[in-house]
Design a protein around this motif. Structure first.
Motif, PDB file in Angstrom:
ATOM      1  N   VAL A 247       0.672  -0.930  -0.073  1.00 14.64           N
ATOM      2  CA  VAL A 247       0.308   0.246   0.185  1.00 14.64           C
ATOM      3  C   VAL A 247       1.054   1.041   0.092  1.00 14.64           C
ATOM      4  O   VAL A 247       1.802   1.441   0.431  1.00 14.64           O
ATOM      5  N   THR A 248       0.388   2.299  -0.778  1.00 21.24           N
ATOM      6  CA  THR A 248       1.088   3.894  -0.563  1.00 21.24           C
ATOM      7  C   THR A 248       0.047   4.641   0.727  1.00 21.24           C
ATOM      8  O   THR A 248      -0.813   4.552   1.472  1.00 21.24           O
ATOM      9  N   PHE A 249       0.981   5.412   1.128  1.00 24.58           N
ATOM     10  CA  PHE A 249       0.761   6.392   2.680  1.00 24.58           C
ATOM     11  C   PHE A 249       0.117   7.654   1.754  1.00 24.58           C
ATOM     12  O   PHE A 249       1.050   8.272   0.216  1.00 24.58           O
ATOM     13  N   PRO A 250      -0.876   8.913   1.486  1.00 25.17           N
ATOM     14  CA  PRO A 250      -1.321   9.424   0.861  1.00 25.17           C
ATOM     15  C   PRO A 250      -0.524  10.683   0.787  1.00 25.17           C
ATOM     16  O   PRO A 250      -1.485  12.090   1.164  1.00 25.17           O
ATOM     17  N   ASP A 251       0.653  10.679   1.035  1.00 24.60           N
ATOM     18  CA  ASP A 251       1.407  11.770   0.606  1.00 24.60           C
ATOM     19  C   ASP A 251       2.334  12.046   0.016  1.00 24.60           C
ATOM     20  O   ASP A 251       3.193  11.472  -0.436  1.00 24.60           O
ATOM     21  N   PRO A 252       1.996  13.123  -1.067  1.00 25.70           N
ATOM     22  CA  PRO A 252       3.069  13.183  -2.953  1.00 25.70           C
ATOM     23  C   PRO A 252       4.488  13.848  -1.464  1.00 25.70           C
ATOM     24  O   PRO A 252       5.400  13.273  -2.462  1.00 25.70           O
ATOM     25  N   GLU A 253       4.952  14.687  -0.517  1.00 21.91           N
ATOM     26  CA  GLU A 253       5.887  14.813   0.127  1.00 21.91           C
ATOM     27  C   GLU A 253       6.709  13.286   0.672  1.00 21.91           C
ATOM     28  O   GLU A 253       7.909  13.364   1.366  1.00 21.91           O
TER      29      GLU A 253
END
Ligand code: BYC
Length: 316
Positions: A247-253
Motif C-alpha cells: 500500500v502507499t501513504f497519501p502524502d506526495p511529499e
C-alpha cells in the motif's frame, strides 16, 4: 528571596531533582512538586480515557466480524483496551485522583482523549488499519513511557506495550490477508490507509513549537522524546511496512532524505486537529454520548458493588 514555602520544601525539592537526574523513579508516597502531580494526572487521565473511548470504533464491528476467528480476536483486543484503561485509572489514583471524578470530567468534555478516536470506522479493513497504524503509533509513543519517571505509570506501560504489540501484529496480519485476496479487498485496504494515515500522525500531538507541555514534561522525565521526534520515528518505521504490504501513504511529499537519514513528509492538517480537539470531529458527540450512557446504565453495578463491600466490611 525564597518564600517560607519553598525554603520548607527545599530539601524535598532537592531530593526530587536528584531522583529525576539519577534516572530513578518517583513513587506515590514520595514528595513531588504540585505541577509534576498535576501534569501526570492530566496525561495519565487523558491516556486512560483514550483507551476506554478507543474501544468504541472497533467495538462497532464486533457484531459484523467476517468470521468467528476474527470476532474472537477483535473481542480480545477490545477487552485488552478496557484493561489498559483500568491500569491507567489506577495509576492516576496513586496520585490522589478519584476515578469517578475523572470519568465525570471526561463525559462533561473537561478532559481530553486521543483525537484519533473521533474518526469513524467505515469498513472491516479499518480494524486492520487501526491495529497496524493506530496501535503502531501508540507503541512508538508508549515504549519510551516505560522509562517515565513516575513508577506506577512506567510499570503500567510495560504490560500495555506488550499487549499493543499483539494488537499491531493482528492488524497487520488482517491487512496482509486482505491484500492476498481480491482486487476489491486490496482497494478496501488502500482506501482505509488513506483515511487513517494523517489522523495517525496527529496522535503524537502538535508540532514541538506549539506543544505547551513538552519542555517541562521532558525536564521531569515524564516524556522522553518530543512529539516531532516520535512522529518521525513512526513515519520511518511505517514506510517499509507499507511497502511489504503493498500500500502507499497519501502524502506526495513522503520520500527518503539521505542527508537526514530519515523520511521527509508533509504537514498534517493542524486546523483539522484543533477542530477535533475542540469537539468538532466526525464522532466526538457520539463517542461521549455512548460513554455517558454506559456510565449511567452502569450506576446500579457501582451501587451494588459498594453496598456489597460495605456489608462484607461490617461482617468481618
Ligand atoms: N489528541 O503540549 P502537548 C491508544 C493535547 S491510546 C487529543 O504536546 P503533551 C489506543 C494535550 O493533551 C492513545 N489531545 O501535550 C487505545 C494538551 O492538552 P492539555 C493515547 C491531544 O501531553 C485503544 C494539548 O493538546 N495515548 O493508543 O505533552 C485502541 C497540547 O499538547 C493530542 C496517550 O495518551 C491528541 N492526539 O503531549 C488502540 C499517550 N495531542 O492536556 C490504541 C500518553 C496533544 O494541556 N500521552 N493533545 O489540555 C502522551 O504521550 C502525551 O500526552 C501526548 C501529548 C504526546 C499525547
Amino acid at each position: 528571596m525564597p518564600t517560607a514555602h519553598t525554603s520548607e520544601m527545599g530539601p524535598l525539592q532537592t531530593l526530587f531533582d536528584e531522583t529525576i537526574a539519577n534516572e530513578q523513579r518517583i513513587e506515590p508516597r514520595d514528595w513531588m512538586p504540585d505541577g509534576y502531580r498535576r501534569s501526570l494526572i492530566r496525561q495519565i487521565a487523558q491516556h486512560a480515557h483514550s483507551e476506554i473511548i478507543g474501544m468504541q470504533p472497533e467495538g462497532n464491528w464486533l457484531t459484523r466480524a467476517p468470521s468467528l476467528r476474527r470476532k474472537a480476536i477483535l473481542m480480545a483486543k477490545v477487552q485488552d483496551e478496557a484493561g489498559h484503561g483500568l491500569y491507567l485509572y489506577s495509576a492516576a489514583e496513586t496520585l490522589g485522583a478519584d476515578r469517578g471524578d475523572l470519568t465525570v470530567q471526561l463525559i462533561e468534555g473537561k478532559q481530553k482523549y486521543s483525537s484519533i478516536f473521533n474518526y469513524p470506522t467505515l469498513t472491516y479493513a479499518d480494524v486492520g488499519t487501526i491495529g497496524w497504524l493506530v496501535d503502531g503509533a501508540a507503541i512508538c509513543n508508549q515504549v519510551p513511557l516505560c522509562r517515565s519517571s513516575f513508577g506506577p505509570y512506567a510499570r503500567a506501560m510495560i504490560r500495555v506495550c506488550k499487549e499493543e504489540s499483539f494488537h499491531q501484529r493482528q492488524g497487520y496480519e488482517l491487512l496482509m490477508t486482505m491484500m492476498r485476496g481480491t482486487d476489491e479487498q486490496r482497494a478496501m485496504v488502500q482506501e482505509s490507509v488513506n483515511r487513517w494515515w494523517w489522523p495517525a500522525l496527529m496522535m503524537f500531538g502538535p508540532p514541538d513549537d506549539e506543544s505547551p507541555n513538552t519542555e517541562q514534561s521532558m525536564k521531569w522525565g515524564i516524556k522522553r522524546h518530543t512529539n516531532d521526534e516520535l512522529r518521525q520515528r513512526f513515519v520511518d518505521m511505517s514506510v517499509p511496512q507499507a511497502e511489504a504490504l503493498g500500500v502507499t501513504f497519501p502524502d506526495p511529499e513522503l520520500k527518503w532524505c539521505p542527508r537526514r537519514e530519515a523520511h521527509d513528509f508533509g504537514e498534517p492538517d493542524w486546523a483539522e486537529f484543533m477542530a477535533v480537539l475542540k469537539g468538532n470531529g466526525a464522532c466526538n458527540v457520539e463517542r461521549i454520548a455512548n460513554r455517558r450512557a454506559a456510565h449511567e446504565d452502569g450506576a446500579w453495578v457501582r451501587e451494588a458493588a459498594t453496598a456489597f463491600a460495605a456489608r462484607e466490611k461490617a461482617a468481618s
